[in-house]
Design an enzyme around this catalytic site. Sequence first.
Site, PDB file in Angstrom:
ATOM      1  N   SER A 261     -29.625  17.933  -3.007  1.00  0.00           N
ATOM      2  CA  SER A 261     -29.029  16.752  -2.383  1.00  0.00           C
ATOM      3  C   SER A 261     -27.808  16.288  -3.156  1.00  0.00           C
ATOM      4  O   SER A 261     -27.740  16.430  -4.370  1.00  0.00           O
ATOM      5  CB  SER A 261     -30.076  15.636  -2.374  1.00  0.00           C
ATOM      6  OG  SER A 261     -29.482  14.386  -2.103  1.00  0.00           O
TER       7      SER A 261
ATOM      8  N   LYS B 298     -34.370  15.568  -7.715  1.00  0.00           N
ATOM      9  CA  LYS B 298     -33.538  16.710  -7.315  1.00  0.00           C
ATOM     10  C   LYS B 298     -32.797  17.273  -8.529  1.00  0.00           C
ATOM     11  O   LYS B 298     -32.660  18.495  -8.682  1.00  0.00           O
ATOM     12  CB  LYS B 298     -32.563  16.308  -6.216  1.00  0.00           C
ATOM     13  CG  LYS B 298     -33.238  15.995  -4.878  1.00  0.00           C
ATOM     14  CD  LYS B 298     -34.003  17.186  -4.335  1.00  0.00           C
ATOM     15  CE  LYS B 298     -34.626  16.905  -2.976  1.00  0.00           C
ATOM     16  NZ  LYS B 298     -35.382  18.045  -2.437  1.00  0.00           N
TER      17      LYS B 298
ATOM     18  N   TYR C  93     -35.491   9.453  -6.354  1.00  0.00           N
ATOM     19  CA  TYR C  93     -35.330  10.616  -5.472  1.00  0.00           C
ATOM     20  C   TYR C  93     -34.235  11.534  -6.009  1.00  0.00           C
ATOM     21  O   TYR C  93     -34.462  12.733  -6.198  1.00  0.00           O
ATOM     22  CB  TYR C  93     -34.968  10.170  -4.049  1.00  0.00           C
ATOM     23  CG  TYR C  93     -34.431  11.303  -3.211  1.00  0.00           C
ATOM     24  CD1 TYR C  93     -33.066  11.422  -2.968  1.00  0.00           C
ATOM     25  CD2 TYR C  93     -35.281  12.269  -2.694  1.00  0.00           C
ATOM     26  CE1 TYR C  93     -32.573  12.474  -2.219  1.00  0.00           C
ATOM     27  CE2 TYR C  93     -34.792  13.332  -1.946  1.00  0.00           C
ATOM     28  CZ  TYR C  93     -33.428  13.423  -1.711  1.00  0.00           C
ATOM     29  OH  TYR C  93     -32.943  14.473  -0.984  1.00  0.00           O
TER      30      TYR C  93
HETATM   31  C1  WQD Z   1     -26.495   5.922   4.614  1.00  0.00           C
HETATM   32  C2  WQD Z   1     -25.694   4.641   4.548  1.00  0.00           C
HETATM   33  C3  WQD Z   1     -26.921   2.765   3.693  1.00  0.00           C
HETATM   34  C4  WQD Z   1     -29.712   2.281   7.016  1.00  0.00           C
HETATM   35  C5  WQD Z   1     -29.468  10.276   2.610  1.00  0.00           C
HETATM   36  C6  WQD Z   1     -30.809  10.908   2.518  1.00  0.00           C
HETATM   37  C7  WQD Z   1     -30.969  11.602   1.205  1.00  0.00           C
HETATM   38  C8  WQD Z   1     -29.780  12.487   0.906  1.00  0.00           C
HETATM   39  C9  WQD Z   1     -28.478  11.715   1.027  1.00  0.00           C
HETATM   40  C10 WQD Z   1     -30.333  14.734   1.521  1.00  0.00           C
HETATM   41  C11 WQD Z   1     -25.975   3.862   3.271  1.00  0.00           C
HETATM   42  C12 WQD Z   1     -26.501   2.534   5.130  1.00  0.00           C
HETATM   43  C13 WQD Z   1     -28.712   2.752   6.182  1.00  0.00           C
HETATM   44  C14 WQD Z   1     -29.549   1.022   7.641  1.00  0.00           C
HETATM   45  C15 WQD Z   1     -27.407   0.785   6.584  1.00  0.00           C
HETATM   46  N1  WQD Z   1     -29.697  13.588   1.773  1.00  0.00           N
HETATM   47  N2  WQD Z   1     -27.584   2.019   5.993  1.00  0.00           N
HETATM   48  N3  WQD Z   1     -28.396   0.313   7.404  1.00  0.00           N
HETATM   49  O1  WQD Z   1     -29.100   6.700   1.479  1.00  0.00           O
HETATM   50  O2  WQD Z   1     -27.052   8.162   1.877  1.00  0.00           O
HETATM   51  O3  WQD Z   1     -29.375   9.189   1.720  1.00  0.00           O
HETATM   52  O4  WQD Z   1     -28.460  11.190   2.334  1.00  0.00           O
HETATM   53  O5  WQD Z   1     -30.993  14.970   0.595  1.00  0.00           O
HETATM   54  O6  WQD Z   1     -32.133  12.381   1.327  1.00  0.00           O
HETATM   55  O7  WQD Z   1     -31.777   9.895   2.613  1.00  0.00           O
HETATM   56  O8  WQD Z   1     -28.684   7.847   3.716  1.00  0.00           O
HETATM   57  O9  WQD Z   1     -28.880   7.104   6.044  1.00  0.00           O
HETATM   58  O10 WQD Z   1     -30.304   5.954   4.271  1.00  0.00           O
HETATM   59  O11 WQD Z   1     -27.853   5.567   4.323  1.00  0.00           O
HETATM   60  O12 WQD Z   1     -26.372   0.125   6.374  1.00  0.00           O
HETATM   61  O13 WQD Z   1     -30.419   0.520   8.403  1.00  0.00           O
HETATM   62  O14 WQD Z   1     -26.106   3.788   5.621  1.00  0.00           O
HETATM   63  O15 WQD Z   1     -26.760   1.568   2.921  1.00  0.00           O
HETATM   64  O16 WQD Z   1     -24.759   3.256   2.852  1.00  0.00           O
HETATM   65  P1  WQD Z   1     -28.499   7.896   2.117  1.00  0.00           P
HETATM   66  P2  WQD Z   1     -29.023   6.611   4.643  1.00  0.00           P
END
Ligand code: WQD
Length: 337
Positions: free
Chosen positions: A126, A155, A151
Amino acid sequence: MKKVLVTGGAGFIGSHTSVELYNAGYLPVLLDNFANSDKRVLKGIEAITGHTPICHEGDCTDYTFVDRIFREEGPFEGVIHFAAYKAVNESVHHPLKYYHNNLQSTEVLLTAMKKHGCSRLVFSSSCTVYGQPASLPVTEETPFQRANSPYGFTKQVCERMISDVASASVTGLQAVLLRYFNPIGAHPSGHIGELPLGKPENLVPYITQTAAGLRDEVVIFGNDYDTPDGTCVRDYIHVVDLAEAHVAALRYLEHPSRNCEALNLGTGEGNSVSEVVKSFIEETGAHLPYRFGERRPGDVEQIWASAAKAADLLKWHTKRDLREALRDAWNWQQKIS
Ligand code: WQD
């Protein structure tokens, strides 16, 4: 057909990769404990490929179970290891759940692979291994910062575990560590997609469930970041592009000289949360209530990939853009709602 063991094969990326493995002439053998996936996925894979997937229900932290699968279903051309928990926010609140599952499953798998003479591993890593990178776009040589979440730290540890085993020449292990950026979307057929159990942690399934009327509104976690519109920036990659990269990685390992390589899998472009929300509304015409809220613990401010190394070594590049991924995610949500 050459068998490939796919741990977490009923998950979001595992199921899409299983489809691409069939398309490439491999026979995937799925392991899944269905802790974060649903058995309906198996029907979806069959609807797309015409094959009834071989799937064994069990926990990848259980050596006895994994060893039995190697004995009964092997030999395997290689292993693709997806089985892990992956919600950044959840890991902040439940670190031990993540350390146990993500670390022990990898140790168990490496031990079983060595015992059974299986030498090729594609590992689901990741972009969170980078923490908040000092410079962008991120290349594979970008130094790891302190992971922003348990998390991300699991990784980092798993990558080190695998590279150490690959370096110990006695094992003969060859590995590719695939550092995903943000996987989104669904198979265009609408037969498989993201199936978060309970309240989604990730942005895009939360958007599609809100548009489908299952959630009241999308809360954008923070609009006071040091980014062009104040919201976090990520590199959103279509899950089918990601799945195709796993097949390319398996092919890459067929050359005996390859030892252990880390590869970024992203589009090379960053999009903010606000841009994703607005693109979804423009692409689908759906009603999507949203508001700005507080920052979420563990979030990195901005990150996107340089995918040049994967293009060079795997002869792979993304073919699908953000808007296509959002359309496919919405198509999938409408089928399951
Ligand atoms: C993305 C953005 C939130 C939900 C993911 C995977 C992780 C890794 C990396 C593979 C952030 C914002 C989210 C919401 C929001 N991938 N958000 N409102 O945290 O980047 O991690 O990609 O391994 O496994 O989980 O992804 O989709 O949770 O968040 O504003 O209701 O969207 O703050 O900026 P994240 P995410």
